[in-house]
Enzyme design. Sequence first.
Site, PDB file in Angstrom:
ATOM      1  N   LYS A  13       9.779  -6.023  -3.880  1.00 55.30           N
ATOM      2  CA  LYS A  13      10.090  -6.682  -2.549  1.00 55.30           C
ATOM      3  C   LYS A  13       9.085  -7.753  -2.054  1.00 55.30           C
ATOM      4  CE  LYS A  13      10.667  -3.001  -0.100  1.00 55.30           C
ATOM      5  NZ  LYS A  13      10.417  -2.055  -1.347  1.00 55.30           N
ATOM      6  N   ARG A  88      15.258   0.042   7.424  1.00 57.33           N
ATOM      7  CA  ARG A  88      15.069   0.971   6.232  1.00 57.33           C
ATOM      8  C   ARG A  88      16.312   2.188   6.685  1.00 57.33           C
ATOM      9  NH1 ARG A  88       9.778   0.313   4.067  1.00 57.33           N
ATOM     10  NH2 ARG A  88       9.535   1.515   2.298  1.00 57.33           N
ATOM     11  N   ARG A 127      -0.016  -0.106 -10.224  1.00 56.45           N
ATOM     12  CA  ARG A 127      -0.080  -1.120  -9.124  1.00 56.45           C
ATOM     13  C   ARG A 127      -1.452  -0.999  -8.581  1.00 56.45           C
ATOM     14  NH1 ARG A 127       3.723  -1.701  -3.863  1.00 56.45           N
ATOM     15  NH2 ARG A 127       3.256   0.393  -3.693  1.00 56.45           N
ATOM     16  N   ARG A 160      -3.082   2.238  -3.704  1.00 58.11           N
ATOM     17  CA  ARG A 160      -2.583   2.941  -2.565  1.00 58.11           C
ATOM     18  C   ARG A 160      -2.333   4.285  -2.312  1.00 58.11           C
ATOM     19  NH1 ARG A 160       2.584  -0.931  -0.715  1.00 58.11           N
ATOM     20  NH2 ARG A 160       3.420   1.053  -0.222  1.00 58.11           N
ATOM     21  N   ARG A 171       9.003   9.275  -1.985  1.00 57.07           N
ATOM     22  CA  ARG A 171       9.619   8.059  -1.360  1.00 57.07           C
ATOM     23  C   ARG A 171      10.966   7.511  -2.066  1.00 57.07           C
ATOM     24  NH1 ARG A 171       4.704   4.703  -2.838  1.00 57.07           N
ATOM     25  NH2 ARG A 171       5.745   2.755  -2.007  1.00 57.07           N
TER      26      ARG A 171
HETATM   27  P1  AP5 Z   1       5.745  -4.529  -5.151  1.00 57.12           P
HETATM   28  O1  AP5 Z   1       6.132  -6.186  -5.210  1.00 57.12           O
HETATM   29  O2  AP5 Z   1       4.446  -4.103  -4.376  1.00 57.12           O
HETATM   30  O3  AP5 Z   1       7.122  -3.671  -4.699  1.00 57.12           O
HETATM   31  P2  AP5 Z   1       7.315  -3.003  -3.293  1.00 57.12           P
HETATM   32  O4  AP5 Z   1       9.015  -3.115  -3.598  1.00 57.12           O
HETATM   33  O5  AP5 Z   1       7.125  -4.305  -2.327  1.00 57.12           O
HETATM   34  O6  AP5 Z   1       6.866  -1.872  -3.257  1.00 57.12           O
HETATM   35  P3  AP5 Z   1       6.375  -1.097  -1.857  1.00 57.12           P
HETATM   36  O7  AP5 Z   1       5.654   0.177  -2.731  1.00 57.12           O
HETATM   37  O8  AP5 Z   1       5.223  -1.909  -0.991  1.00 57.12           O
HETATM   38  O9  AP5 Z   1       7.476  -0.690  -0.986  1.00 57.12           O
HETATM   39  P4  AP5 Z   1       7.738   0.351  -0.241  1.00 57.12           P
HETATM   40  O10 AP5 Z   1       9.128  -0.231   0.608  1.00 57.12           O
HETATM   41  O11 AP5 Z   1       7.915   1.768  -0.554  1.00 57.12           O
HETATM   42  O12 AP5 Z   1       6.480   0.026   0.567  1.00 57.12           O
HETATM   43  P5  AP5 Z   1       6.280  -0.298   2.186  1.00 57.12           P
HETATM   44  O13 AP5 Z   1       4.946  -0.846   2.073  1.00 57.12           O
HETATM   45  O14 AP5 Z   1       7.089  -1.087   2.822  1.00 57.12           O
HETATM   46  O15 AP5 Z   1       5.826  -4.298  -6.732  1.00 57.12           O
HETATM   47  C1  AP5 Z   1       5.340  -3.098  -7.067  1.00 57.12           C
HETATM   48  C2  AP5 Z   1       4.563  -3.084  -8.587  1.00 57.12           C
HETATM   49  O16 AP5 Z   1       5.417  -3.770  -9.591  1.00 57.12           O
HETATM   50  C3  AP5 Z   1       3.405  -4.012  -8.230  1.00 57.12           C
HETATM   51  O17 AP5 Z   1       2.497  -3.623  -9.375  1.00 57.12           O
HETATM   52  C4  AP5 Z   1       3.887  -5.349  -8.965  1.00 57.12           C
HETATM   53  O18 AP5 Z   1       3.044  -6.390  -9.665  1.00 57.12           O
HETATM   54  C5  AP5 Z   1       4.913  -4.951 -10.156  1.00 57.12           C
HETATM   55  N1  AP5 Z   1       6.310  -5.687 -10.229  1.00 57.12           N
HETATM   56  C6  AP5 Z   1       6.824  -6.261  -9.144  1.00 57.12           C
HETATM   57  N2  AP5 Z   1       8.064  -6.957  -9.835  1.00 57.12           N
HETATM   58  C7  AP5 Z   1       7.895  -6.720 -10.936  1.00 57.12           C
HETATM   59  C8  AP5 Z   1       8.795  -6.976 -11.963  1.00 57.12           C
HETATM   60  N3  AP5 Z   1       9.945  -7.648 -11.860  1.00 57.12           N
HETATM   61  N4  AP5 Z   1       8.381  -6.719 -13.282  1.00 57.12           N
HETATM   62  C9  AP5 Z   1       7.399  -5.864 -13.650  1.00 57.12           C
HETATM   63  N5  AP5 Z   1       6.582  -5.691 -12.566  1.00 57.12           N
HETATM   64  C10 AP5 Z   1       6.675  -5.966 -11.244  1.00 57.12           C
HETATM   65  O19 AP5 Z   1       6.140   1.024   3.118  1.00 57.12           O
HETATM   66  C11 AP5 Z   1       5.067   2.076   3.134  1.00 57.12           C
HETATM   67  C12 AP5 Z   1       5.365   3.078   4.050  1.00 57.12           C
HETATM   68  O20 AP5 Z   1       5.292   2.518   5.363  1.00 57.12           O
HETATM   69  C13 AP5 Z   1       6.748   3.826   3.908  1.00 57.12           C
HETATM   70  O21 AP5 Z   1       6.736   4.920   3.050  1.00 57.12           O
HETATM   71  C14 AP5 Z   1       6.633   4.254   5.201  1.00 57.12           C
HETATM   72  O22 AP5 Z   1       6.020   5.333   5.685  1.00 57.12           O
HETATM   73  C15 AP5 Z   1       6.091   3.068   5.992  1.00 57.12           C
HETATM   74  N6  AP5 Z   1       7.256   2.253   6.524  1.00 57.12           N
HETATM   75  C16 AP5 Z   1       7.138   0.796   6.068  1.00 57.12           C
HETATM   76  N7  AP5 Z   1       8.218   0.261   6.799  1.00 57.12           N
HETATM   77  C17 AP5 Z   1       9.126   1.020   7.421  1.00 57.12           C
HETATM   78  C18 AP5 Z   1      10.189   1.238   8.426  1.00 57.12           C
HETATM   79  N8  AP5 Z   1      10.882   0.146   8.405  1.00 57.12           N
HETATM   80  N9  AP5 Z   1      10.626   2.356   8.727  1.00 57.12           N
HETATM   81  C19 AP5 Z   1       9.965   3.507   8.393  1.00 57.12           C
HETATM   82  N10 AP5 Z   1       8.601   3.592   7.931  1.00 57.12           N
HETATM   83  C20 AP5 Z   1       8.166   2.498   7.336  1.00 57.12           C
END
Ligand code: AP5
Length: 217
Positions: A13, A88, A127, A160, A171
């Site tokens: 994402k 979410r 990552r 991270r 997660r």
């Molecule tokens: P990346 O692009 O970083 O993936 P992502 O989907 O953004 O992953 P996140 O881990 O950031 O998502 P998340 O939703 O768990 O975390 P968030 O920060 O929102 O890609 C991942 C890896 O793969 C990278 O190394 C990239 O280079 C590689 N890659 C990407 N695409 C690829 C492809 N096509 N092929 C190969 N490699 C690829 O949330 C973190 C925490 O915050 C949550 O757990 C929660 O505690 C809190 N939080 C955030 N938002 C909320 C909410 N709305 N409500 C409640 N809690 C929340």
Amino acid sequence: MNIILLGAPGSGKGTQAEMLSKTYGIPHVSTGDILREEVMKGTPLGEKVKTYMNRGELVPDELVIEILKNRLQEPDCKKGFILDGFPRTLKQAKALDVILSEVGLKIDAVVYIDVADEEIIRRLSLRRTCKSCGRVYNLYYNPPKHDEKCDVCGGKLFIRDDDRPEVVEKRLKVFNEETRPLIEYYEGKKLLIRVNGMNPIDKVFQQIVEKLGLERK
Ligand code: AP5
């Protein structure tokens, strides 16, 4: 254009949101990034949310909805936005509907990036994120030119806290229980676009752009 990117942790994402943000010139709004910044700065909000994030649990809806509401009121969101990591839960999705309708806006499309769990575990274990500019790398798929340093700003790369295997497992469980129902919610609203997130980064991007183009006609 107001877009939501939906997908499991590590589905890409953030990566796609950055590319879309550059292509369409609209801001990438990531609740995860906003929360991590608060944690890094050690603010009272950061202290409050740290434990949830490190355990791989969701931060309470009320807190995240308030953060998102404030962020969407910033001037740069007037030309559109790409939401990454919000909503979410169904409660967040319904709150978003209310927030947007109050200002006469709506979501144009919800892109669901579909990736198998085994691939997610593999991607997150490799990552690396830049401490200074937040750019995301993958040691296998898109590695930095120099180990542990950001290509763009030279900042130090870090792992991270929530990318530890036991937290990733949690997660994924939270995604399946709390967030997956949103697929049906947005399907019902005829907003959902599915893309195969197992493809390489550029191909996923191409699919999203093409499908968004079709949706806009
Ligand atoms: P990346 O692009 O970083 O993936 P992502 O989907 O953004 O992953 P996140 O881990 O950031 O998502 P998340 O939703 O768990 O975390 P968030 O920060 O929102 O890609 C991942 C890896 O793969 C990278 O190394 C990239 O280079 C590689 N890659 C990407 N695409 C690829 C492809 N096509 N092929 C190969 N490699 C690829 O949330 C973190 C925490 O915050 C949550 O757990 C929660 O505690 C809190 N939080 C955030 N938002 C909320 C909410 N709305 N409500 C409640 N809690 C929340």
